[in-house]
Design a protein around this motif. Structure first.
Motif, mmCIF file in Angstrom:
data_model
loop_
_atom_site.group_PDB
_atom_site.id
_atom_site.type_symbol
_atom_site.label_atom_id
_atom_site.label_comp_id
_atom_site.label_asym_id
_atom_site.label_seq_id
_atom_site.Cartn_x
_atom_site.Cartn_y
_atom_site.Cartn_z
ATOM 1 N N GLU A 83 0.773 -0.623 0.285
ATOM 2 C CA GLU A 83 0.050 -0.028 0.456
ATOM 3 C C GLU A 83 0.875 1.088 -0.377
ATOM 4 O O GLU A 83 1.999 1.235 0.637
ATOM 5 C CB GLU A 83 -0.978 -0.168 1.300
ATOM 6 N N THR A 84 0.483 1.918 -1.010
ATOM 7 C CA THR A 84 1.504 3.501 -0.635
ATOM 8 C C THR A 84 0.446 4.366 0.166
ATOM 9 O O THR A 84 -0.535 4.599 -0.358
ATOM 10 C CB THR A 84 1.574 3.909 -2.029
ATOM 11 N N PRO A 85 1.491 4.945 0.457
ATOM 12 C CA PRO A 85 1.295 6.572 1.160
ATOM 13 C C PRO A 85 -0.451 7.428 0.682
ATOM 14 O O PRO A 85 -0.129 7.849 -0.629
ATOM 15 C CB PRO A 85 1.581 6.549 2.426
ATOM 16 N N PHE A 86 -0.705 7.917 0.933
ATOM 17 C CA PHE A 86 -1.842 8.937 0.368
ATOM 18 C C PHE A 86 -0.333 10.168 0.571
ATOM 19 O O PHE A 86 -0.649 10.843 -0.618
ATOM 20 C CB PHE A 86 -3.018 9.816 0.786
ATOM 21 N N ALA A 87 -0.412 10.526 1.891
ATOM 22 C CA ALA A 87 0.704 11.821 1.872
ATOM 23 C C ALA A 87 1.677 11.689 2.290
ATOM 24 O O ALA A 87 1.944 10.396 3.179
ATOM 25 C CB ALA A 87 0.103 13.322 2.540
ATOM 26 N N TYR A 88 2.940 12.521 1.980
ATOM 27 C CA TYR A 88 3.933 12.952 2.411
ATOM 28 C C TYR A 88 3.766 14.113 2.793
ATOM 29 O O TYR A 88 4.090 14.506 2.538
ATOM 30 C CB TYR A 88 5.247 11.298 1.739
ATOM 31 N N ILE A 89 4.292 14.363 3.861
ATOM 32 C CA ILE A 89 4.392 15.439 4.536
ATOM 33 C C ILE A 89 5.847 16.250 5.421
ATOM 34 O O ILE A 89 6.345 14.962 5.972
ATOM 35 C CB ILE A 89 2.898 16.070 5.535
ATOM 36 N N ALA A 90 6.686 16.536 4.670
ATOM 37 C CA ALA A 90 7.800 17.731 5.449
ATOM 38 C C ALA A 90 7.878 18.760 5.906
ATOM 39 O O ALA A 90 7.123 19.386 4.709
ATOM 40 C CB ALA A 90 9.277 17.143 4.517
ATOM 41 N N PRO A 91 8.992 19.252 7.567
ATOM 42 C CA PRO A 91 8.740 20.341 7.437
ATOM 43 C C PRO A 91 10.170 20.732 6.308
ATOM 44 O O PRO A 91 10.766 20.012 6.027
ATOM 45 C CB PRO A 91 9.270 20.735 8.679
ATOM 46 N N GLY A 123 7.928 25.757 4.089
ATOM 47 C CA GLY A 123 9.398 26.927 4.507
ATOM 48 C C GLY A 123 8.967 28.063 5.428
ATOM 49 O O GLY A 123 8.024 27.835 5.450
ATOM 50 N N GLU A 124 10.124 28.486 5.508
ATOM 51 C CA GLU A 124 9.633 29.887 6.179
ATOM 52 C C GLU A 124 9.323 30.728 5.321
ATOM 53 O O GLU A 124 7.778 31.247 5.859
ATOM 54 C CB GLU A 124 11.311 30.864 5.988
ATOM 55 N N SER A 125 9.426 31.220 4.584
ATOM 56 C CA SER A 125 8.700 31.882 3.536
ATOM 57 C C SER A 125 6.763 30.865 2.804
ATOM 58 O O SER A 125 5.996 32.452 3.224
ATOM 59 C CB SER A 125 9.168 31.945 1.795
ATOM 60 N N GLU A 126 6.753 30.023 3.343
ATOM 61 C CA GLU A 126 5.440 29.799 3.200
ATOM 62 C C GLU A 126 4.454 29.098 4.495
ATOM 63 O O GLU A 126 3.337 30.120 4.908
ATOM 64 C CB GLU A 126 5.144 27.947 2.858
ATOM 65 N N LEU A 127 5.443 29.712 6.270
ATOM 66 C CA LEU A 127 4.380 30.169 7.078
ATOM 67 C C LEU A 127 4.764 31.265 7.366
ATOM 68 O O LEU A 127 3.672 31.424 8.006
ATOM 69 C CB LEU A 127 5.975 29.196 8.274
ATOM 70 N N GLU A 128 5.558 31.618 6.787
ATOM 71 C CA GLU A 128 5.091 33.878 7.569
ATOM 72 C C GLU A 128 3.786 33.191 7.322
ATOM 73 O O GLU A 128 3.319 34.717 7.190
ATOM 74 C CB GLU A 128 6.157 33.944 6.370
ATOM 75 N N LYS A 149 1.050 13.270 -9.200
ATOM 76 C CA LYS A 149 1.000 12.432 -10.335
ATOM 77 C C LYS A 149 1.071 13.135 -11.870
ATOM 78 O O LYS A 149 1.635 12.863 -12.100
ATOM 79 C CB LYS A 149 0.228 11.590 -10.545
ATOM 80 N N ASN A 150 0.632 14.197 -11.321
ATOM 81 C CA ASN A 150 0.448 14.777 -12.432
ATOM 82 C C ASN A 150 1.571 16.805 -12.160
ATOM 83 O O ASN A 150 0.731 17.446 -13.359
ATOM 84 C CB ASN A 150 -1.256 15.455 -12.646
ATOM 85 N N GLY A 151 2.045 17.031 -11.056
ATOM 86 C CA GLY A 151 2.785 17.640 -10.797
ATOM 87 C C GLY A 151 2.227 18.367 -10.940
ATOM 88 O O GLY A 151 2.981 19.325 -10.338
ATOM 89 N N THR A 152 1.162 19.285 -10.381
ATOM 90 C CA THR A 152 0.248 19.994 -9.836
ATOM 91 C C THR A 152 0.278 20.497 -8.606
ATOM 92 O O THR A 152 0.629 20.352 -7.553
ATOM 93 C CB THR A 152 -1.577 20.334 -10.591
ATOM 94 N N GLN A 153 0.749 22.317 -8.486
ATOM 95 C CA GLN A 153 0.716 22.555 -6.512
ATOM 96 C C GLN A 153 0.043 23.325 -6.821
ATOM 97 O O GLN A 153 -0.071 24.518 -7.313
ATOM 98 C CB GLN A 153 2.283 22.387 -6.556
ATOM 99 N N LYS A 154 -0.478 23.299 -5.295
ATOM 100 C CA LYS A 154 -1.322 24.841 -5.223
ATOM 101 C C LYS A 154 -0.396 24.839 -3.357
ATOM 102 O O LYS A 154 -0.347 23.944 -2.767
ATOM 103 C CB LYS A 154 -2.530 24.202 -4.942
ATOM 104 N N GLU A 155 -1.018 26.286 -3.049
ATOM 105 C CA GLU A 155 -1.011 26.745 -1.456
ATOM 106 C C GLU A 155 -2.007 26.351 -1.111
ATOM 107 O O GLU A 155 -2.739 27.358 -1.471
ATOM 108 C CB GLU A 155 0.189 28.103 -1.665
ATOM 109 N N PHE A 156 -1.884 26.504 0.306
ATOM 110 C CA PHE A 156 -3.497 25.817 0.960
ATOM 111 C C PHE A 156 -3.709 26.546 2.439
ATOM 112 O O PHE A 156 -1.852 26.242 2.850
ATOM 113 C CB PHE A 156 -3.691 24.689 1.763
ATOM 114 N N PRO A 157 -4.078 27.287 3.273
ATOM 115 C CA PRO A 157 -4.021 28.103 4.440
ATOM 116 C C PRO A 157 -3.524 26.860 5.128
ATOM 117 O O PRO A 157 -4.621 25.641 5.365
ATOM 118 C CB PRO A 157 -4.781 28.618 5.110
#
Ligand code: AMP
Length: 416
Positions: free
Chosen positions: A322-330, A381-386, A396-404
């Motif tokens: 089974e593969t994970p849904f999400a991988y999260i890293a600081p 990273g720092e810029s997102e956390l600010e 899979k499709n390479g798209t990326q988004k920023e969420f609060p």
């Protein structure tokens, strides 16, 4: 990396391999329950007596293969070499003697001190069933059919069913006499074990795998004709029922199975993909009198080797890990705690998540997400956390988004 393998004849089953094990286990839970069986879990350790008494003191398993020791209290214990004897011991505490049948299935490790080879291990695993308390041949046929159903369910094909009968101990006597006569003129040319078997339990000779004995065994007269009427009728009925149910089989008169408790029907299922150790499963009807019990318990059952089911399945289907849904890293130290919070929210929402708690570079985070085949990589990273944001990349499709941060769990849950 150190290389310290487990003891000879045992192996580790790693997460990468476990998918197929879960698959065969889940199918067992499903199919056996359809026939009214319930799962039983008995101890891996039993009093040695359970096996000596139950399997027969002259069987190879008891004479040469059991892991037996005294515990600190001086008790004679054995790691179970098979499931039936312990299960009958357990069932005897129930109303089994009142004619109420017990249908149980089990899965778990068994231990035999055999010479390890491909497909032959010292710790192996079995899936098995026992239908104890019923004597009709219909139950033999149902039990065999159930195993065929199970094999169909997991997608194993190309196997063969070999059938025979051990008759009852009373009906076996004339056949035993005929065996004695036949082997008395050959035993001097046979292996040392067979010389002992000739004296102590002549049927065991038919089970000998020593090539020196093979020519004599293959010429053994057909014992089926020597058995008494009751035993012959039982066997014919089972075969006729299998015919009715469209189960293909071959009668193999020399199939005796290795344990003394068998009466009437015995069977084995072989598979050509397994090599020299080609038995996928074996079973039959048995009578066991547990030590201390006044009566014998009769039942029908089988056990299949799980390693061998896995081997037979290897070419059929892929049962990927089974593969994970999400991988999260600081990506910075301040992001560690939010990562932990988001991972907690995802997991409580039933989304499998692998989390890191040590800051790493974006490149290495994405590489790790890729290696795990995660659906999403989530980093900050720092810029997102600010801006109190996390970056989510669809791997899979390479798209990326920023969420609060406060919305990220809900946003990802809406993606499934
Ligand atoms: P048995 O009752 O000894 O015939 O065992 C039933 C099934 O368990 C066999 O048909 C094999 O599939 C499996 N089995 C028995 N012994 C071993 C072993 N030493 N290593 C791996 N599988 C085994």
């Amino acid at each position: 990396m150190t290389n310290s393998p487990p003891p000879p004849g045992t192996s580790d089953i790693m997460p990468e391999e476990i998918g197929v094990w879960h698959f065969i286990e889940n199918a067992a839970h499903k199919v056996f329950r359809l026939y009214g069986y319930g799962e039983i879990r008995t101890p891996v350790l039993e009093f040695t007596e359970v096996f000596v008494h139950g399997l027969g003191s002259e069987t190879d398993v008891v004479r040469k293969e059991m892991y037996t020791f005294k515990d600190r209290g001086g008790r004679d214990l054995t790691l179970r070499p098979e499931g039936t004897a312990g299960i009958i011991r357990a069932l005897c505490a129930t109303d089994i003697f009142a004619g109420i049948d017990k249908k149980v299935y089990y899965m778990g490790p068994m231990f035999r001190g055999e010479r390890p080879a491909a497909g032959r291990k010292r710790q192996f695993h079995q899936i098995g069933v026992e239908n104890a308390g019923r004597i009709l041949p219909e139950f033999d046929a149902e039990c065999i059919f159930m195993f065929m159903h199970y094999l169909q369910e997991i997608g194993i094909e190309g196997h063969s069913l070999l059938m025979s009968t051990r008759a009852t101990p009373e009906d076996r006597k004339p056949a035993e006499k005929a065996l004695k006569e036949y082997y008395s003129s050959h035993v001097s040319g046979m292996c040392e074990d067979c010389k002992i078997r000739f004296e102590r339990n002549i049927w065991r000779i038919l089970d000998c795998k020593n090539p020196q004995c093979a020519p004599f065994i293959s010429e053994t007269p057909d014992m089926l004709g020597y058995f008494g009427d009751d035993s012959r009728r039982h066997f014919e009925k089972v075969c006729a029922l299998l015919d009715k149910m469209n189960v293909k089989y071959t009668v193999e008169p020399r199939l005796v199975r290795g344990l003394d408790y068998y009466v009437h029907t015995v069977f084995e299922v072989t598979h050509p993909g397994l090599g020299a150790q080609n038995a996928l499963a074996g079973g039959g009807r048995y009578r066991i009198r547990p030590s201390g019990a006044k009566k014998e318990v009769e039942g029908i059952g089988f056990a299949a080797g799980m390693e061998r089911l896995v081997m037979a399945l290897q070419n059929h289907a892929s049962h990927a890990q089974e593969t994970p849904f999400a991988y999260i890293a600081p990506l910075c130290a301040e992001a560690v705690l939010p990562c932990m919070e988001i991972a907690k929210g995802l997991r409580l929402g039933n989304l499998s998540t692998v989390a890191e708690y040590e800051p790493r570079s974006l490149k290495s985070a994405l590489r790790a997400a890729d290696r795990l085949s995660a659906k999403f990589a989530i980093v900050a990273g720092e810029s997102e956390l600010e801006k109190s944001l996390f970056l989510c990349k669809d791997m899979k499709n390479g798209t990326q988004k920023e969420f609060p941060i406060s919305e990220i769990v809900a946003q990802l849950m809406s993606q499934i």
